[in-house]
Scaffold this active site. Structure first.
Site, PDB file in Angstrom:
ATOM      1  CG  HIS A 193      -4.352   0.184   0.374  1.00  0.00           C
ATOM      2  ND1 HIS A 193      -5.445   0.380  -0.438  1.00  0.00           N
ATOM      3  CD2 HIS A 193      -3.445   1.122   0.012  1.00  0.00           C
ATOM      4  CE1 HIS A 193      -5.212   1.416  -1.239  1.00  0.00           C
ATOM      5  NE2 HIS A 193      -4.008   1.885  -0.992  1.00  0.00           N
ATOM      6  CB  CYS A 239      -1.065   3.768   0.415  1.00  0.00           C
ATOM      7  SG  CYS A 239      -1.645   4.488  -1.147  1.00  0.00           S
ATOM      8  CB  CYS A 253      -2.923   0.047  -3.781  1.00  0.00           C
ATOM      9  SG  CYS A 253      -1.882   1.532  -3.767  1.00  0.00           S
TER      10      CYS A 253
HETATM   11 CO    CO Z   1      -2.839   2.980  -2.271  1.00  0.00          CO
END
Ligand code: CO
Length: 206
Positions: free
Chosen positions: A96, A40, A99
């Protein structure tokens, strides 16, 4: 305004060279990373830092909510380069908890362009709606969706023609699904590592 960053940079480069005088000279010659990270874009999830790797040790692609969409030219280009040119041994799909992309994907309000990008996460949420609806709280539900999203992206990488071509040519390549916790800095392996077509059939039935 950016003097502090430039000062940090000078200090960092000096430290690297003091510890290992050949460090940058070696990197100029070539990169031979064994890992390709798909993570991400969130600033709290810095790829190299989390796994304590130096420059040159990991090829990195990051986007909002760590997606591996089958028709995204940016992701496909990095995957092709990582697998066919760098011949990395491991692809790490790293989501994660907490998020913002995953949360935004399932909010009912309109967010504009990002809703298009996040559409695959809504599909994952729909596929697993019974499990998600049974979650005891919104936090647990979103955390589980972060995991399910990673697993779906591992499936995407494992069904991509670039990956399949590498396996068919006998290349050593494993796709892993990880979820990182911002709260304690720890990574959890999702147990969906795929090293070839038999693994893919066993784990994903495809
Ligand atoms: Co994220």
């Amino acid at each position: 305004m950016l003097d502090a960053l430039l000062a940090n940079n000078r200090e960092w480069a000096l430290k690297k060279t003091q510890v290992d005088p050949e460090f940058f000279k070696r990197l100029v010659r070539q990169q031979t990373p064994e890992y390709f990270w798909i993570g991400c874009a969130d600033s709290r999830v810095p790829a190299n830092e989390i796994v304590n790797l130096d420059p040159g040790e990991m090829f990195v692609h990051r986007n909002v909510a760590n997606l591996a969409p089958q028709q995204d030219a940016n992701y496909l280009s990095t995957l092709q380069y990582a697998v066919h040119v760098l011949k990395v041994k491991h692809v790490l799909v790293v989501g994660h908890y907490g998020c913002g992309g995953v949360r935004t994907a399932v909010e009912s309000q309109d967010h504009g362009l990002i809703d298009h990008w996040l559409a695959p996460i809504r599909e994952v949420a729909h596929e697993h709606r019974e499990e998600l609806e049974a979650c005891p709280s919104e936090t647990v539900k979103l955390d589980r969706l972060c995991e399910l999203n990673v697993i779906a992206q591992v499936r995407n990488v494992a069904t991509n023609p670039i990956t399949v071509a590498a396996w068919r040519s006998g290349q050593d390549l494993t796709i892993h699904g990880w979820v990182y916790s911002i709260a304690d800095g720890l990574v959890t392996d999702q147990g969906v590592s795929v090293s070839g077509l038999p693994d893919r059939m066993r784990i994903f039935g495809i």
